[in-house]
Design an enzyme around this catalytic site. Structure first.
Site, mmCIF file in Angstrom:
data_model
loop_
_atom_site.group_PDB
_atom_site.id
_atom_site.type_symbol
_atom_site.label_atom_id
_atom_site.label_comp_id
_atom_site.label_asym_id
_atom_site.label_seq_id
_atom_site.Cartn_x
_atom_site.Cartn_y
_atom_site.Cartn_z
ATOM 1 N N HIS A 1 0.830 -1.224 0.000
ATOM 2 C CA HIS A 1 0.000 0.000 0.000
ATOM 3 C C HIS A 1 0.859 1.268 0.000
ATOM 4 O O HIS A 1 0.435 2.310 0.499
ATOM 5 C CB HIS A 1 -0.949 0.041 1.198
ATOM 6 N N SER B 1 14.639 22.262 -15.215
ATOM 7 C CA SER B 1 13.438 23.054 -15.452
ATOM 8 C C SER B 1 13.861 24.386 -16.073
ATOM 9 O O SER B 1 14.932 24.911 -15.774
ATOM 10 C CB SER B 1 12.727 23.295 -14.126
ATOM 11 N N LYS C 1 15.820 22.259 -9.996
ATOM 12 C CA LYS C 1 15.189 21.006 -10.417
ATOM 13 C C LYS C 1 16.094 20.054 -11.190
ATOM 14 O O LYS C 1 16.894 20.470 -12.018
ATOM 15 C CB LYS C 1 13.993 21.327 -11.321
ATOM 16 N N GLU D 1 9.629 9.008 -16.423
ATOM 17 C CA GLU D 1 8.251 9.479 -16.650
ATOM 18 C C GLU D 1 7.794 9.174 -18.083
ATOM 19 O O GLU D 1 6.652 8.773 -18.320
ATOM 20 C CB GLU D 1 8.142 10.980 -16.371
#
Ligand code: ARG
Length: 461
Positions: free
Chosen positions: A156, A277, A283, A290
């Protein structure tokens, strides 16, 4: 427009319909395969006395010349032709004259395209299998290096019980191992030659289908001519297996994205596989992971597209089946790209061992072992579960781990606690005592690594 048909027509096809019907923009990938298939077909025709040896030589030389010229750039594949088969035949006739008109004897584009696709997909299955092997080697190295790198195992997405990085990565080893076995399995079933099926009902020429199959390294010819030109099962199997590979890659990507987050800090992705970024200077984003996760949907879509295309087609060939190509090519290209990049990223990934271990200690992953400790001292498991539950609540209030409490505090929860509790619930003990087959102890991982090594050594396709 240079088409292979026309005798029966009095009018011309509209430009729009021509473009709609044409497949050359995407089936030109078959150039090599079509030449290979046509060359063997011509040799077989000559062997059977259907064309002369001289005509055969002229055809095979002509085809080789076309291939060479396309590769060198002196001959261009243009949309003047409907498909790659028409391109080759028209150019062959232009080059060698009448002998070129005989290459299509006893053949239809239906069995021709069925052959090209099989030859192409067969190579791709092998290529994917090679990429999976590289993935397995990369995983095995991480498994070897991290049999004592403790980390929380999750259910979980909540910290559950301690495992090791070796064990966690070992789970992916098993998944990609099955993926590799699926490639082998698909190959075994698909490796039969459809050429000779003709349009649908074979042919009256005395073709030697066994010869063609052997020359093209197939196990043998396909056994029903209607099935031969209509079957795309092998593509569907391949695309299903590619979808499963993508699903595995996507789950792994999701974990790397989580592990790479500021909150977890379990991994550092190499600069070669992350991006920044345009506005936020701090970043470093896990874009490759992704994108792999994102492209998974695309491969599933390709599979659904072909399944849907095939579901209503009566036997035998129908033009709907031309739609197999773009979907199948996209699934193959995408999955291969993702496998390659993901493996590269994984091979250069830095694991932050202390962050992983700290997370396991802080997450009460040893609570089950603490309960088992009380059980070993004579307490029924359900009571032990409740005692440790209260103990965990106490620790949460005080922001500490069970191990941080001294023995007198522990005894307030149960008199059964002795000094040996600390050793019993250390991460090392928790992991080392898990000795069942498939469990994370270094001893069992050693066995898993050995069997993984043997798999890689013996696996071939
Ligand atoms: N481009 C076609 C395909 O990909 C080749 C077969 C054409 N056959 C036909 N009967 N029109 O399916």
């Amino acid at each position: 427009m240079a088409q292979l048909w026309g005798g029966r027509f009095t009018g011309n096809i509209s430009d729009l319909a021509w473009n709609f019907n044409a497949s050359i923009s995407f089936d030109q990938r078959f150039l090599e395969k079509d030449v290979e298939g046509s060359t063997v077909h011509a040799k077989m025709l000559a062997k059977q006395g259907i064309i002369s040896q001289e005509e055969c030589r002229s055809i095979t030389d002509g085809l080789a010349g076309i291939l060479r010229d396309v590769r060198e750039g002196s001959l261009e594949i243009t949309d003047k032709y409907e498909d790659i088969h028409s391109f080759l035949e028209a150019n062959l006739i232009e080059r060698i004259g009448d002998a070129g008109k005989k290459v299509h004897t006893g053949r239809s584009r239906n069995d021709q395209v069925a052959l090209d696709m099989r030859l192409y997909a067969r190579d791709e299955v092998k290529e994917v299998s090679g990429l999976l092997k590289r993935m397995l080697q990369t995983l095995l190295q991480i498994m070897k290096d991290n049999t004592e790198t403790y980390m929380p195992g999750f259910t979980h997405l909540q910290k559950a019980q301690p495992v090791t990085l070796s064990h966690h990565v070992g789970a992916y080893f098993e998944m990609f191992k099955r993926d590799a076995l699926r490639m082998k399995d698909i190959y075994e079933r698909m490796n039969y030659c459809p050429l000779g099926a003709g349009a649908l009902a074979g042919t009256t020429y005395p073709l030697d289908r066994e010869f063609v199959a052997k020359e093209l390294s197939f196990y043998g010819p396909t056994l029903n001519s209607m099935d031969s030109v209509s079957d795309r099962d092998y593509l569907l199997e391949f695309m299903s297996a590619l979808s499963i590979i993508m699903m595995h890659l996507s789950r792994f990507s999701e974990e790397i994205i989580i592990w790479n987050s500021n909150e977890y800090g379990f991994v550092t992705i190499d600069d070669a596989y992350s991006t920044g970024s345009s506005i936020m200077p701090q970043k470093k984003n896990p874009d490759i992971a992704e994108l792999v996760r994102g492209k998974t949907g695309r491969v599933y879509g390709d599979l659904m597209s072909l399944l849907t295309t095939m579901k209503g087609i009566p036997l035998a060939y129908n033009k709907d089946m031309q739609e197999d190509k773009e979907a199948a090519f996209d699934a193959m290209d995408t999955a291969k790209n993702c496998l390659t990049l993901f493996t590269d990223m994984l091979a250069t990934l830095k694991f932050n061992r202390s962050a992983m271990e700290k997370s396991a200690v802080r997450g009460f992953t040893n609570a089950t072992d603490a309960a088992d400790y009380l059980v070993n001292k004579g307490m029924p498991f359900r009571d032990a579960h409740s005692v440790i539950g209260r103990l965990v609540l106490h620790c949460i209030d005080r922001s500490c781990a069970i191990d941080d409490l001294d023995i007198s505090e522990l005894k307030e929860f149960s008199e059964l606690f002795e000094d040996d509790i600390y050793d019993a619930i250390s991460l090392k003990t928790c992991v080392e005592k898990r000795l069942t087959i498939g469990a994370p102890s270094p001893e069992m991982m050693k066995q898993a690594i050995e069997s993984g090594q043997a798999f890689i050594r013996d696996f071939y396709l």
